[in-house]
Design a protein around this motif. Structure first.
Motif, PDB file in Angstrom:
ATOM      1  N   ALA A 153       5.708   7.616   8.827  1.00 26.43           N
ATOM      2  CA  ALA A 153       6.240   6.316   9.228  1.00 26.43           C
ATOM      3  C   ALA A 153       5.264   5.216   8.813  1.00 26.43           C
ATOM      4  O   ALA A 153       4.047   5.374   8.936  1.00 26.43           O
ATOM      5  CB  ALA A 153       6.456   6.274  10.734  1.00 26.43           C
ATOM      6  N   LEU A 154       5.810   4.110   8.302  1.00 21.94           N
ATOM      7  CA  LEU A 154       4.978   2.988   7.865  1.00 21.94           C
ATOM      8  C   LEU A 154       5.389   1.720   8.604  1.00 21.94           C
ATOM      9  O   LEU A 154       6.575   1.427   8.751  1.00 21.94           O
ATOM     10  CB  LEU A 154       5.129   2.764   6.359  1.00 21.94           C
ATOM     11  CG  LEU A 154       4.682   3.897   5.428  1.00 21.94           C
ATOM     12  CD1 LEU A 154       4.994   3.523   3.984  1.00 21.94           C
ATOM     13  CD2 LEU A 154       3.207   4.191   5.607  1.00 21.94           C
ATOM     14  N   TYR A 155       4.388   0.976   9.040  1.00 22.47           N
ATOM     15  CA  TYR A 155       4.624  -0.343   9.631  1.00 22.47           C
ATOM     16  C   TYR A 155       3.901  -1.363   8.751  1.00 22.47           C
ATOM     17  O   TYR A 155       2.671  -1.299   8.582  1.00 22.47           O
ATOM     18  CB  TYR A 155       4.049  -0.407  11.050  1.00 22.47           C
ATOM     19  CG  TYR A 155       4.968   0.128  12.128  1.00 22.47           C
ATOM     20  CD1 TYR A 155       5.500   1.418  12.045  1.00 22.47           C
ATOM     21  CD2 TYR A 155       5.296  -0.649  13.238  1.00 22.47           C
ATOM     22  CE1 TYR A 155       6.336   1.908  13.033  1.00 22.47           C
ATOM     23  CE2 TYR A 155       6.130  -0.166  14.243  1.00 22.47           C
ATOM     24  CZ  TYR A 155       6.652   1.115  14.126  1.00 22.47           C
ATOM     25  OH  TYR A 155       7.478   1.611  15.116  1.00 22.47           O
ATOM     26  N   LEU A 156       4.659  -2.297   8.185  1.00 24.57           N
ATOM     27  CA  LEU A 156       4.099  -3.317   7.302  1.00 24.57           C
ATOM     28  C   LEU A 156       4.113  -4.652   8.037  1.00 24.57           C
ATOM     29  O   LEU A 156       5.176  -5.198   8.326  1.00 24.57           O
ATOM     30  CB  LEU A 156       4.904  -3.411   6.005  1.00 24.57           C
ATOM     31  CG  LEU A 156       5.324  -2.076   5.353  1.00 24.57           C
ATOM     32  CD1 LEU A 156       6.079  -2.328   4.060  1.00 24.57           C
ATOM     33  CD2 LEU A 156       4.122  -1.179   5.116  1.00 24.57           C
ATOM     34  N   ILE A 157       2.935  -5.161   8.328  1.00 26.44           N
ATOM     35  CA  ILE A 157       2.825  -6.361   9.169  1.00 26.44           C
ATOM     36  C   ILE A 157       2.159  -7.482   8.385  1.00 26.44           C
ATOM     37  O   ILE A 157       1.094  -7.298   7.790  1.00 26.44           O
ATOM     38  CB  ILE A 157       2.003  -6.061  10.437  1.00 26.44           C
ATOM     39  CG1 ILE A 157       2.599  -4.866  11.200  1.00 26.44           C
ATOM     40  CG2 ILE A 157       1.947  -7.289  11.334  1.00 26.44           C
ATOM     41  CD1 ILE A 157       1.757  -4.430  12.381  1.00 26.44           C
ATOM     42  N   SER A 158       2.793  -8.655   8.412  1.00 21.18           N
ATOM     43  CA  SER A 158       2.248  -9.809   7.694  1.00 21.18           C
ATOM     44  C   SER A 158       2.516 -11.076   8.478  1.00 21.18           C
ATOM     45  O   SER A 158       3.475 -11.163   9.253  1.00 21.18           O
ATOM     46  CB  SER A 158       2.886  -9.915   6.307  1.00 21.18           C
ATOM     47  OG  SER A 158       2.439 -11.087   5.641  1.00 21.18           O
ATOM     48  N   ASP A 159       1.664 -12.092   8.276  1.00 22.20           N
ATOM     49  CA  ASP A 159       1.939 -13.389   8.882  1.00 22.20           C
ATOM     50  C   ASP A 159       2.609 -14.323   7.870  1.00 22.20           C
ATOM     51  O   ASP A 159       2.740 -15.521   8.099  1.00 22.20           O
ATOM     52  CB  ASP A 159       0.673 -14.035   9.466  1.00 22.20           C
ATOM     53  CG  ASP A 159      -0.518 -13.933   8.540  1.00 22.20           C
ATOM     54  OD1 ASP A 159      -0.314 -13.684   7.339  1.00 22.20           O
ATOM     55  OD2 ASP A 159      -1.654 -14.088   9.022  1.00 22.20           O
ATOM     56  N   ALA A 160       3.049 -13.726   6.733  1.00 20.86           N
ATOM     57  CA  ALA A 160       3.838 -14.470   5.751  1.00 20.86           C
ATOM     58  C   ALA A 160       5.032 -13.604   5.363  1.00 20.86           C
ATOM     59  O   ALA A 160       5.585 -12.892   6.199  1.00 20.86           O
ATOM     60  CB  ALA A 160       2.984 -14.841   4.540  1.00 20.86           C
TER      61      ALA A 160
END
Length: 273
Positions: free
Chosen positions: A6-13
């Protein structure tokens, strides 16, 4: 047995950087199914981020982040240290290296690369201009253009126009055909804004033949006739001489090489003006 990650991709853009890296890396593991993969763009709240991290821990996921806000970065770091959640920060180590070497602090502003600034709009406007005035569709564009490219068919006028548009130049182009009179507007364009494109006739014949093959068309036409091609090239050269414009030979040159020569020629003309 297929393994799942499982992958979680987190960005503030937008999170495009993370997505591109994931695509490249996961391609190296064809026997692993990277599912579920969750994308969390525009994250700018610590509480929201913490809830996402809790879910990631529950899913035993790998977390990839492109966060520039120091508080959010610290939130991820401390959470992962406490819980053992696996995470990878794509931004902070690189920005810290540059900061350490130069002494210049990063902006720490999300989405800077995508800000719709003056330069962005200038490039888009140039691209739209190149499309609108491609292949002599509307000769009135010659009077507004930063550059007009002239040449017989298959001398890279259109790809050059688009490439230069990405350099913020408004480029129009016109195919030169012996049977078709030149538009009157061309006579009003200063010679320093016009570039002629030419090519070795044998090479041009091959290019045109390949073009017809790709379209499944009859190759026994005057379009690929060597005598006709030489006639067209001579006609074009006569126009270049009459207008007094710089001529660039695009034979065996990439679009990038031709564009460099065009820009170099424009720069010289500007200094001479």
């Amino acid at each position: 047995m297929t393994k799942n990650v499982a992958l979680y991709l987190i960005s503030d853009a937008v999170g495009e950087t993370t997505q591109k890296l994931v695509s490249v890396v996961t391609a190296q593991f064809p026997t692993i199914e990277f599912s579920p993969t969750y994308r969390f763009p525009f994250i700018n709240d610590k509480e929201e981020l913490t809830e996402i991290l809790k879910d990631a821990l529950s899913d035993k996921a790998i977390v990839l982040t492109t966060l520039v806000n120091p508080e959010l970065v610290e939130t991820v770091t401390s959470f992962c240290q406490r819980t053992g959640l696996q995470s990878f920060d794509l931004m902070t180590p690189f920005t810290e290296m540059i900061h350490a070497q130069t002494g210049v602090a990063p902006l720490n502003e999300p989405g800077v690369v995508h800000q719709l600034n003056k330069e962005y709009f200038s490039r888009i406007a140039a691209i739209e201009f190149a499309v609108k005035y491609d292949d002599g569709k509307d000769p009135r564009g010659f009077l507004e253009a930063d550059l007009v490219l002239l040449g017989v068919s298959r001398t890279s006028k259109t790809p050059l126009s688009m490439y230069l548009a990405n350099k913020h130049l408004k480029v129009a182009n016109l195919p030169l055909i012996p049977e078709v009179p030149l538009p009157e507007q061309l006579k009003e364009v200063p010679a320093n804004k016009i570039i002629g494109l030419t090519c070795d006739p044998d090479n041009l014949e091959k290019i045109r033949t390949n073009r017809l093959q790709s379209l499944g068309l009859d190759q026994l036409s005057k379009y690929t006739n060597s005598d006709r091609i030489r006639e067209e090239l001579q006609y074009a050269q006569d126009i270049f001489d009459t207008l007094g414009v710089t001529v660039i030979d695009v034979t065996h040159k990439s679009i990038e090489e031709s564009a460099f020569l065009v820009l170099e020629a424009l720069d010289k003309k500007e200094h001479l003006a």
